[in-house]
Design an enzyme around this catalytic site. Structure first.
Site, mmCIF file in Angstrom:
data_model
loop_
_atom_site.group_PDB
_atom_site.id
_atom_site.type_symbol
_atom_site.label_atom_id
_atom_site.label_comp_id
_atom_site.label_asym_id
_atom_site.label_seq_id
_atom_site.Cartn_x
_atom_site.Cartn_y
_atom_site.Cartn_z
ATOM 1 N N ASN B 154 0.958 -1.164 -0.063
ATOM 2 C CA ASN B 154 0.114 -0.042 -0.169
ATOM 3 C C ASN B 154 0.937 1.314 -0.164
ATOM 4 O OD1 ASN B 154 0.704 -1.283 2.606
ATOM 5 N ND2 ASN B 154 -0.427 0.667 3.314
ATOM 6 N N CYS B 330 -1.252 7.599 10.600
ATOM 7 C CA CYS B 330 -1.997 6.696 11.670
ATOM 8 C C CYS B 330 -3.516 7.587 12.283
ATOM 9 C CB CYS B 330 -1.370 6.557 12.958
ATOM 10 S SG CYS B 330 -1.034 7.856 14.129
#
Lengths: 363, 392
Positions: B154, B330
């Protein structure tokens, strides 16, 4: 102007951001992450480091309708603020980490980065009045004396102030809270915070003991020269401290004892009676000026604690990077500790600040 | 808005949206026996068969989940317990250093349950060496519970030799899990290659909250979610019928168009990279392209700008209206150093931007990104020079 609003997640910086946006500036909100691991930092400390603070800051930015980012200053914070805090205690001084943070993080790292990225100014939720005049910035005490934070902003100096905005300077805390409610900023009822953010449990002595270790030594009474107790480390003491000295042998005169000096090299804590704290002259280094430096003979007010009472003084010497003041006989300060910031005022106008290097009873 | 972050999520395809809304009209629990239930069940099973056909597997192999993350968790944890219960010597989980956290964290979470992680190294392009896997499995394969290697990464787009790895694992009798979330729709994905294959609907233009785990029944997975027996016992919980239908519609369109899509986005990616090269030459900045330039995903480019901070770049591009990613955000919004770039030995990880293209990307998106980039790089370099707030 392109304004970067530093948002902590608290009510003050949220309203400051909202006001900057309402004034027509192009505002971008930035929350500074200062903890090395935000997930592990407990809530309730000064709004700097926690995930919930970042969340509150993000939601305030959403409400105001400005972009929001988190910038990671944890490494720099640990290096400059926490290490400085420990170093200062190690050398027997009493640091003010919030002043260091303003100096090194909020208005150095953040401001420098903001300018490099194309911003014109940084807005914060500090309470102080700042006016940009033709002859330069003028920093004054806040309209709300109970909230005045000019003491911790003096370290910005002319250059920092030129690029700063303090939209709350003319308001009281109650007005700011009311405005937060009106604007629908959910942080309106968050309590004020006063802890040191990297010591969330508030146990400064315990933090210092863990980080600096135990280094036992004597507690010496200045008048008698007697050892009247033992301590576990000089870093547990600050000049002027009365409580928790751990004196095991009552001094002969029976009067309360205060810490007069801390001498890490010999691991000695010197105590004496209250009279021993009288100070009639202060010498400061690392001066930062917010206005033209005063001349010898000028009458000024000095303040040596964030919420300390200002005291009349006379400048006995000032240069670009240091100054000395004498305190007229009738007035004396108690508990002047090396390492603290000493801010000079002309009325409510901030002249500049320095770090206390010596305090003596003789002018 | 120019959007070059399709690897994070992509726009919903009209066919998926229409299918979704139509299915939402049906009132019925797919587990109910009455007519409403039957109507819902029929939509669900139609979706399952559609996905199965597009991945060339039997319909019962298709298990709908709440997303790619659940599919990865289910595969790792479910396979581990099935294999370890059968033979307690099977403790090791071999994972590539490129894996998504949705594979790594469940694997690490199994350590108290006797599991041990074995790391498969990667080369500078991020590729696993099938020879290393074959050697480990031949030498001491008896203690391996499963192997997990993602189909395409990814962050950098590196594509792994899944067919080769699958053959090696099959010979050794060890299950292979592959996370094909980024591969689907960009390159051909054979659902029967690995033992378990994780997919996500929203990466290919379906809704968020729907994923697929393709499970070869030989895996005999232990279910993560229990209490209802849905999905033939593989995954309890009332079926997300409309989500499954929309996912199937999106996957079908993405799979059908894969070859043509790959050609189109590779051309756009080439435009982007040659534009960056021109701009670097004109402005005097340096950069490196991470990953496998030739064999990687056609629509993804991971570019590290020397002496820049990826966060600052991303923010400046955002300020210019161009959506890109640093590739490693994140949930808190604080970037962590990328384990993927570290594993590859990427030389300038801090200054990385991920440009990822999707089914509705256009040349205008590329032009907008290229127009915004030089100024962003120049400012980010200045910010980096003053030293504050660099990514960890």
């Amino acid at each position: 102007m392109k304004v970067l609003a530093a948002v902590s997640g608290g009510v003050d910086s949220a309203v400051a951001m909202a006001r900057a946006a309402a004034a027509g500036h192009e505002v971008t909100a930035v929350h500074m992450a200062l903890s090395p691991d935000p997930a592990l930092t407990r809530d309730g400390a000064r709004g700097c480091c926690t995930i919930s603070d970042a969340h509150d800051a993000r939601r305030a930015a959403d409400r105001v309708g400005v972009p929001f980012y988190i910038w990671d200053f944890a490494e720099r914070f640990a290096e400059t603020v926490i290490e400085d805090f420990l170093d200062e205690y190690r050398s027997g001084r009493t640091p003010n980490p919030c002043v260091r943070c303003n100096e090194h993080i909020k208005f150095a790292a953040l401001l420098e980065r903001a300018l490099a990225l194309g911003f014109d100014a940084v807005a914060t939720g500090h309470y102080a009045r700042l006016e940009q005049t033709k002859s330069g910035p003028v920093l004054r005490r806040a309209a709300d004396p109970a909230k005045d934070q000019s003491y911790v902003l003096a370290v910005l100096g002319v250059e920092g102030l030129r690029r700063s905005m303090f939209p709350l300077g003319d308001s009281t805390k109650d007005e700011v809270r009311a405005e937060a409610r009106e604007r629908g900023l959910l942080v309106a009822n968050k309590p004020d915070s006063h802890d040191i953010c990297f010591i969330p449990d508030g146990d400064t002595a315990g933090f210092l003991r863990r980080r600096l270790g135990e280094q036992p030594g004597p507690i010496v009474d200045r008048d008698s020269g007697d050892v009247i107790g033992e301590h576990r480390g000089t870093h547990g003491f600050t000049v002027g401290q009365r409580k928790g000295l751990g004196i095991t042998t009552a001094p002969p005169d029976g009067r309360p004892r205060y810490v007069l000096s801390v001498e890490p090299a010999s691991r000695t804590v010197v105590v004496g009676d209250r009279g021993g704290l009288a100070v009639s002259a202060i010498g400061c280094g690392d001066a930062v000026w917010c206005a033209a430096p005063p001349a010898a003979g000028d009458r000024v007010m000095v303040q040596i604690r964030a919420h300390g009472r200002p005291i009349e003084a006379v400048v006995t010497g000032a240069s670009a990077d240091s100054f000395r003041v004498s305190l007229p006989g009738a007035v004396s300060l108690s508990g002047v500790a090396r390492g603290q910031s000493c801010v000079l005022y002309d009325g409510d106008k901030v002249l500049g600040q320095g770090t206390i290097e010596e305090a003596s009873a003789t002018g | 808005m120019p959007y070059l972050d399709h690897a994070a999520t992509t726009a919903m395809r009209p066919v998926a949206r229409d299918t979704w809304l139509a299915a939402a009209e049906v009132c019925g629990n797919a587990s109910s026996v009455h007519q409403g239930g039957r109507a819902a069940r029929r939509i669900l099973e139609d979706a399952r068969e559609q996905v199965a056909a597009d991945l060339a597997v039997p319909a019962p192999w298709v298990v709908f989940t709440s997303g790619g993350t659940e599919a990865d968790n289910q595969a790792v944890v479910g396979t581990y317990f099935a294999r370890h219960d059968e033979d307690p010597r099977r403790r090791r989980i071999l994972v590539s250093r490129m894996e998504h956290k949705a594979v790594l964290e469940p694997a690490q979470h199994l350590e108290p349950a006797d599991a041990e992680l074995g790391w498969l190294d990667v080369d500078r392009a991020g590729r696993v060496d099938p020879g290393q896997v074959a050697e480990i499995l031949a030498r001491d394969g008896d203690d391996v519970a499963l192997v997990a290697v993602m189909w395409a990464n990814n962050e950098v787009g590196t594509v792994q030799p899944i067919a080769e790895l699958a053959a090696i694992c099959r010979t050794a009798g060890v299950p292979l899990h592959t996370d094909a979330v980024q591969a689907l729709g960009n390159i051909a994905v054979d659902g029967a290659a690995a033992t378990t294959t994780a997919l996500s609907a929203h990466k290919v233009g379906g809704p968020t909250g729907v994923g697929v785990l393709v499970v070869d029944p030989v895996a005999a997975l232990r279910p993560l979610l229990r209490g209802g027996g849905q999905e033939s016992g593989a995954r309890a919980g009332t079926a997300n019928v409309a989500g499954a239908a929309a996912a199937a519609a999106a996957i079908h369109e993405a799979v059908t168009a894969t070859a043509e899509h790959a050609v189109r986005v590779r051309a756009l990616r080439d435009q982007l990279l040659s534009g960056i090269a021109d701009s670097a030459a004109a402005e005097g900045f340096e950069y490196v392209v991470n990953g496998d330039d030739e064999g990687g995903l056609p629509g993804l480019a991971s570019v590290s700008f020397v002496d820049c901070d990826g966060d600052a770049l991303m923010m400046l591009m955002d300020g210019a209206g161009v959506a890109v990613s640093t590739g490693s955000a994140c949930s808190v919004g604080i970037p962590k150093p990328s384990h993927v770039l570290a594993a590859m030995g990427a030389p300038h990880p801090a200054g990385t931007l991920r440009f990822s293209l999707g089914w509705n990307s256009t040349a205008d998106d590329i032009a907008a990104a290229l127009a915004a980039l030089p100024r962003a790089v120049e400012r980010a370099r200045r910010a980096s020079a003053v030293g504050g707030g660099r990514s960890r």
